[in-house]
Design a protein around this motif. Structure first.
Motif, PDB file in Angstrom:
ATOM      1  N   HIS A 138       0.834  -1.209   0.000  1.00 50.82           N
ATOM      2  CA  HIS A 138       0.000   0.000   0.000  1.00 50.82           C
ATOM      3  C   HIS A 138       0.863   1.252   0.000  1.00 50.82           C
ATOM      4  CE1 HIS A 138       0.687   0.938   4.349  1.00 50.82           C
ATOM      5  NE2 HIS A 138       0.907  -0.361   4.406  1.00 50.82           N
ATOM      6  N   ILE A 150      -2.478  -1.099  -3.035  1.00 48.69           N
ATOM      7  CA  ILE A 150      -2.086  -1.304  -4.433  1.00 48.69           C
ATOM      8  C   ILE A 150      -2.380  -2.744  -4.847  1.00 48.69           C
ATOM      9  CG2 ILE A 150      -0.210  -1.110  -6.116  1.00 48.69           C
ATOM     10  CD1 ILE A 150       1.250   0.641  -3.929  1.00 48.69           C
ATOM     11  N   VAL A 181       4.666  -5.287  -7.921  1.00 50.54           N
ATOM     12  CA  VAL A 181       4.085  -3.960  -7.693  1.00 50.54           C
ATOM     13  C   VAL A 181       5.076  -2.863  -8.094  1.00 50.54           C
ATOM     14  CG1 VAL A 181       3.420  -2.335  -5.872  1.00 50.54           C
ATOM     15  CG2 VAL A 181       2.396  -4.605  -5.945  1.00 50.54           C
ATOM     16  N   ILE A 185       4.441   0.060 -10.884  1.00 44.43           N
ATOM     17  CA  ILE A 185       4.614   1.494 -10.626  1.00 44.43           C
ATOM     18  C   ILE A 185       5.612   2.073 -11.619  1.00 44.43           C
ATOM     19  CG2 ILE A 185       5.481   3.204  -8.961  1.00 44.43           C
ATOM     20  CD1 ILE A 185       4.312   1.444  -6.717  1.00 44.43           C
ATOM     21  N   VAL A 190       0.145   2.334 -12.215  1.00 48.59           N
ATOM     22  CA  VAL A 190      -0.550   2.471 -10.921  1.00 48.59           C
ATOM     23  C   VAL A 190      -0.999   3.914 -10.715  1.00 48.59           C
ATOM     24  CG1 VAL A 190      -0.310   2.218  -8.416  1.00 48.59           C
ATOM     25  CG2 VAL A 190       0.774   0.554  -9.944  1.00 48.59           C
ATOM     26  N   VAL A 197      -6.705   2.906  -5.496  1.00 50.52           N
ATOM     27  CA  VAL A 197      -5.687   2.620  -6.519  1.00 50.52           C
ATOM     28  C   VAL A 197      -6.318   1.890  -7.699  1.00 50.52           C
ATOM     29  CG1 VAL A 197      -3.610   1.282  -7.007  1.00 50.52           C
ATOM     30  CG2 VAL A 197      -3.783   2.565  -4.869  1.00 50.52           C
ATOM     31  N   ILE A 199      -5.194  -0.075 -11.229  1.00 49.25           N
ATOM     32  CA  ILE A 199      -4.045  -0.639 -11.935  1.00 49.25           C
ATOM     33  C   ILE A 199      -4.427  -0.875 -13.390  1.00 49.25           C
ATOM     34  CG2 ILE A 199      -2.434  -2.570 -12.077  1.00 49.25           C
ATOM     35  CD1 ILE A 199      -2.611  -2.875  -9.089  1.00 49.25           C
TER      36      ILE A 199
END
Ligand code: GRF
Length: 212
Positions: A138, A150, A181, A185, A190, A197, A199
């Motif tokens: 997160h 996330i 993750v 990003i 993201v 969030v 994605i």
């Protein structure tokens, strides 16, 4: 290449997962520094073995949290860090630091937040009779183990599980989820909108997310 700084206090197995992922030629992020507040954190050995610059900032040497964080900021700036990954970093960060790094600071936690923030997560999950557990990555907000989620990866809680066996299963999920993750990003997939969030892209992780 997204420049990543990893903050640790201990073992560094998540750091290792990030290091391993970053070895892939097509990985879009580079760990430019590993910073520990614990001078002899075992995880530092992993960073040194991978030739990543290491800094130790012993919080006990500072009069205040603010002074410690100023030193931290200085190092993060020195290494051009664009994304800070907390990976078993055991210091609470002040709202000032968190706000300064807002949306550029992420944490991994070994439960499906918002269930079981804080310590002893596996003990709490077992005591609650949970049938599943997992990990959460997160964005960090001033409140501990709180902030826009996330990704989460779910694992079963099995009959006869102990804290150790559950921790090991969750940790395995952590090692898969955290590098993925960071990759998402780094690739710009993201987005945060009103503290939620979203994605984008064609991410396997996005599809395997478990919503509590
Ligand atoms: C992990 O379980 C992580 O979720 C939590 O602290 C632990 C750190 O483990 N925040 P390691 O140092 O990465 O092995």
């Amino acid at each position: 290449m997204l420049k990543v700084g990893v903050l640790i206090s201990g073992r560094g197995s998540n750091l290792q997962a990030l290091i391993d992922a970053a070895h892939a030629p097509d990985y879009p992020a580079k760990i430019t520094c590993v910073i520990s507040n614990v001078p002899d954190a075992p995880g530092l050995i992993r960073a040194r073995a991978a030739n990543i610059p290491v800094e130790t900032i012993d919080h006990r040497a500072f009069k205040s949290r603010e002074a410690f964080e100023q030193a931290l900021d200085k190092k993060l700036t020195k290494y051009g860090v664009e994304l800070v990954c907390l990976a078993g970093f055991m210091r609470l960060l002040t709202p000032r630091f968190v706000t300064n790094w807002r949306d550029r600071l992420i944490n991994i936690h070994p439960s499906l937040l918002p269930a079981f923030p804080g310590l002893d997560t596996h003990k709490k999950a077992l005591a609650a009779g949970m049938k599943t557990s997992g990990c959460t990555i997160h964005f960090v907000r001033p409140e501990m183990d709180h902030g826009p989620i996330i990704a989460q990866m779910e694992v079963p809680v099995l009959p006869g599980d102990t804290e150790e066996s559950l921790a090991a299963r969750v940790l395995e999920a952590e090692h898969k989820a955290y590098p993925e993750v960071v990759r998402l990003i780094a690739e710009g997939h993201v987005n945060i909108h009103e503290e939620q969030v979203f994605i984008g892209g064609d991410s396997a992780l996005a599809k395997s997310v478990a919503v509590p």
